[in-house]
Scaffold this active site. Structure first.
Site, PDB file in Angstrom:
ATOM      1  N   HIS A  71       0.850  -1.190   0.000  1.00 34.35           N
ATOM      2  CA  HIS A  71       0.000   0.000   0.000  1.00 34.35           C
ATOM      3  C   HIS A  71       0.884   1.237   0.000  1.00 34.35           C
ATOM      4  CE1 HIS A  71       0.752  -1.655   4.031  1.00 34.35           C
ATOM      5  NE2 HIS A  71       1.145  -0.416   4.311  1.00 34.35           N
ATOM      6  N   ASP A 139      -4.328   0.040  -1.070  1.00 34.20           N
ATOM      7  CA  ASP A 139      -3.467  -1.029  -1.600  1.00 34.20           C
ATOM      8  C   ASP A 139      -3.155  -0.799  -3.070  1.00 34.20           C
ATOM      9  OD1 ASP A 139      -3.819  -2.277   0.868  1.00 34.20           O
ATOM     10  OD2 ASP A 139      -3.938  -4.269  -0.046  1.00 34.20           O
ATOM     11  N   ARG A 167      13.156  -5.731   3.835  1.00 37.51           N
ATOM     12  CA  ARG A 167      12.081  -6.436   4.533  1.00 37.51           C
ATOM     13  C   ARG A 167      10.828  -6.175   3.711  1.00 37.51           C
ATOM     14  NH1 ARG A 167       7.944  -4.490   7.847  1.00 37.51           N
ATOM     15  NH2 ARG A 167       7.153  -5.880   9.446  1.00 37.51           N
ATOM     16  N   ASP A 169       7.358  -5.822   3.488  1.00 35.50           N
ATOM     17  CA  ASP A 169       6.257  -5.575   4.414  1.00 35.50           C
ATOM     18  C   ASP A 169       4.950  -6.147   3.868  1.00 35.50           C
ATOM     19  OD1 ASP A 169       5.328  -3.824   6.790  1.00 35.50           O
ATOM     20  OD2 ASP A 169       4.017  -3.147   5.178  1.00 35.50           O
ATOM     21  N   LEU A 174      -0.314  -8.848  -1.327  1.00 40.29           N
ATOM     22  CA  LEU A 174      -0.066  -8.063  -2.545  1.00 40.29           C
ATOM     23  C   LEU A 174      -1.194  -8.153  -3.569  1.00 40.29           C
ATOM     24  CD1 LEU A 174       3.737  -8.543  -3.345  1.00 40.29           C
ATOM     25  CD2 LEU A 174       2.581  -6.666  -2.153  1.00 40.29           C
ATOM     26  N   GLU A 211       7.910 -10.457   5.518  1.00 39.73           N
ATOM     27  CA  GLU A 211       7.028 -10.312   6.678  1.00 39.73           C
ATOM     28  C   GLU A 211       5.715 -10.992   6.313  1.00 39.73           C
ATOM     29  OE1 GLU A 211       4.433  -7.375   9.495  1.00 39.73           O
ATOM     30  OE2 GLU A 211       4.509  -7.097   7.358  1.00 39.73           O
ATOM     31  N   ASP A 277       5.798  -3.916  16.347  1.00 39.13           N
ATOM     32  CA  ASP A 277       4.343  -4.091  16.322  1.00 39.13           C
ATOM     33  C   ASP A 277       3.877  -4.764  17.610  1.00 39.13           C
ATOM     34  OD1 ASP A 277       3.843  -2.945  13.829  1.00 39.13           O
ATOM     35  OD2 ASP A 277       4.421  -4.795  12.793  1.00 39.13           O
TER      36      ASP A 277
HETATM   37  C1  GLC Z   1       3.453  -4.090   8.812  1.00 45.11           C
HETATM   38  C2  GLC Z   1       4.233  -3.218   9.782  1.00 45.11           C
HETATM   39  C3  GLC Z   1       3.276  -2.434  10.644  1.00 45.11           C
HETATM   40  C4  GLC Z   1       2.379  -1.594   9.758  1.00 45.11           C
HETATM   41  C5  GLC Z   1       1.674  -2.496   8.735  1.00 45.11           C
HETATM   42  C6  GLC Z   1       0.948  -1.695   7.713  1.00 45.11           C
HETATM   43  O1  GLC Z   1       2.754  -5.082   9.451  1.00 45.11           O
HETATM   44  O2  GLC Z   1       5.092  -4.026  10.553  1.00 45.11           O
HETATM   45  O3  GLC Z   1       3.953  -1.631  11.556  1.00 45.11           O
HETATM   46  O4  GLC Z   1       1.420  -0.927  10.520  1.00 45.11           O
HETATM   47  O5  GLC Z   1       2.605  -3.284   8.031  1.00 45.11           O
HETATM   48  O6  GLC Z   1       1.878  -1.028   6.898  1.00 45.11           O
END
Ligand code: GLC
Length: 514
Positions: A71, A139, A167, A169, A174, A211, A277
């Protein structure tokens, strides 16, 4: 950061994962990006960044940055353009639009505490746009090849600046599709393979770290056949470490390791205890979640979405024995350990702050004003420093712990140093050892001739335990911190006594007989 690199190097850390530093309205602490190719002036400039990368590399430290492309911020020019672009145009299709909120109805909401739908109405476009996180984070639409090109261009931009990896995210989200959960779709994996091909061809040393907060089988898929991400956070393991401790039982660790051990040989889990988080409890059963909430977040203010917004030390009531125990697991289970800043000194949190801000307060460097984090007037800080009686920065800070031989900081440093010294921890295989007591977890990490036996008492009581070490008869266990030798392993079960929450790392040395 330049001034703190020596500290990071002194920990024995070889990679820094930087949280988002891009220009952003800052409504999700920078995970709402409005420009992917520059640095928010609050943090510095591209030149500063290049200096940081160079200085880190000169110390053998790599830099991994955030690639937040599921996003953008709604302030990103792409979104501003899309909402005004004609329907069906490439520009409009940078995002996912719909006339109704019925589409993708099988997709769960992630931020359950603040969002009621994954769709929000845009009065300019006169349509709903799709968002898996906050409504201000529309998104991107990866079914649009122009968006994929943008993503690849952003990656190249930063890799050319010398970063060592990303990383990825929120990577499972996606791509979306009707009548599915819109997570982990084959299309998403195809896209990852495409990204990986570019990396392999153009930047073969770079690392992709996923992630993907998922159940074990789904999380493992992010390695593909060794042709997707090099690494993935071990989300399935994390809550089970806390569960093992809370239940004084090796069961949760054994169960999860058995299903996640086999991954492609060039891949690696990134294992962690805490991060920026909430401690997510999405991937445990409802019953387990209730149990973990009751155990670690009795104060309901500590709960957020399906998780717990606390740092490690407060989660464990500042109990040094349990903090050590979890680190012993973190540093000896298979995977690359990831530490969250401040946990190495046992920093506290502030649950009076909103969202996840409580675990994002300034690093406590010293007893000076603003904990040595900034010379700004205290009221100008983004978040206040911790001042409560148990965790205040005058008592808990790097300066103080640096000079204290027995501090948590020096304890962790020493363990990291030992871990570094024995490659079996990093790259070795793992075999559980049979023990007569489920309160004890024991395993051997082996690489070539190097065998390290890890034995951990998960209970708050002293105990004697017997281990079946038949493969190591005649070997002599040597304790890795103090260097003392223990009695040799004989044909009968090997007995060890352990204090509450105590542990051993024992190198199994072969005693040669002529
Ligand atoms: C990931 C990040 C988190 C964020 C989320 C939305 O999970 O670790 O901090 O709020 O993405 O971007």
């Amino acid at each position: 950061m330049l001034r703190k690199l020596d500290y990071i190097a002194s920990l024995g850390v070889n990679t820094i994962w930087l949280l988002p530093f891009y220009p952003s309205p800052g409504r999700d602490d920078g995970y709402d990006i409005s420009d992917y190719r520059s640095i928010s002036p609050e943090y510095g400039s591209i030149e500063d960044f290049s200096r940081l990368v160079e200085a880190a590399h000169s110390r053998g430290i790599r830099i991994i940055i955030e690639l937040v492309v599921n996003h953008t911020s709604d302030e990103h020019p792409w979104f501003q353009r899309a909402r005004r672009a004609p329907e069906g145009s490439i520009e409009r299709d940078y995002y996912v639009w719909s006339d109704t909120t019925e589409k993708f109805a099988d997709t769960r909401i992630i931020f359950v505490d603040s969002q009621t739908s994954n769709w929000s109405w845009d009065p300019v476009a006169c349509a709903y746009y799709w968002h898996r996180f906050y409504a201000h984070q529309p998104d991107l639409n990866f079914r649009n090849p122009a968006v994929v090109d943008e993503l690849l261009a952003i990656m190249r931009f930063w890799l050319e600046k010398g970063v060592d990896g990303f990383r990825l995210d929120a990577i499972p989200h996606l791509i979306e599709r009707e009548n599915t959960s819109s997570e982990n779709l084959p299309e998403t994996h195809q896209l990852l393979k495409q990204i990986r091909r570019v990396i392999d061809t153009e930047f073969p040393d770079a690392v992709l770290l996923a992630e993907a907060n998922l159940w074990p089988d789904d999380a493992r898929e992010y390695f593909g056949d060794g042709d997707e991400c090099h690494m993935a956070f071990h989300f399935p393991l994390m809550p089970r470490l806390f569960m093992a401790l809370a239940k004084s039982s090796s069961g949760p660790i054994r169960d999860i390791m058995e299903v996640t051990l086999s991954i492609p040989s060039q891949c690696q889990w990134a294992i962690f205890l805490r991060n920026h988080d909430e401690l997510t409890l999405e991937m445990v059963s409802e019953e387990e979640r209730e149990f973990l909430w009751d155990t670690f977040a009795a104060d309901k203010r500590a709960r957020l979405n399906l998780g717990i917004r606390r740092r490690l030390s407060p989660l464990l009531d500042q109990d040094r024995r349990r903090i050590e125990l979890l680190h012993i697991l973190l540093l000896s289970l298979p995977g690359s350990p990831v530490l969250y800043y401040g946990d190495e000194i046992g920093m506290g949190d502030n649950i009076a702050l909103g969202d996840r801000d409580g675990v994002r307060t300034p690093m406590q460097w010293s007893a000076d004003e603003n904990a040595g984090f900034s010379t700004a007037t205290p009221s100008a800080l983004d978040l206040p420093v911790i001042v409560d009686p148990h965790f205040n920065y005058q008592a808990i800070n790097v300066d103080q712990q640096d000079g204290d031989q027995h501090s948590l900081l020096n304890w962790i440093r020493e363990r990291l140093c030992i871990r570094h010294h024995y490659p079996a921890f990093a790259r070795g295989g793992m075999d559980f050892v049979e023990v007569d007591d489920h309160k004890v977890v024991a395993y051997v990490r082996s690489l070539g001739d190097q065998h390290i036996l890890c034995v951990i008492n998960l209970a708050n009581q002293p105990l004697a335990t017997s281990l079946i070490l038949s493969d190591f008869e005649g070997f002599v266990p040597k304790e890795l911190v103090g260097g003392q030798s223990f009695p040799a392993v004989a044909a009968r079960p090997y007995t060890l006594t352990l204090q509450p929450y105590a542990y051993f790392w024992l190198l199994l040395e072969h005693r040669y007989t002529c």
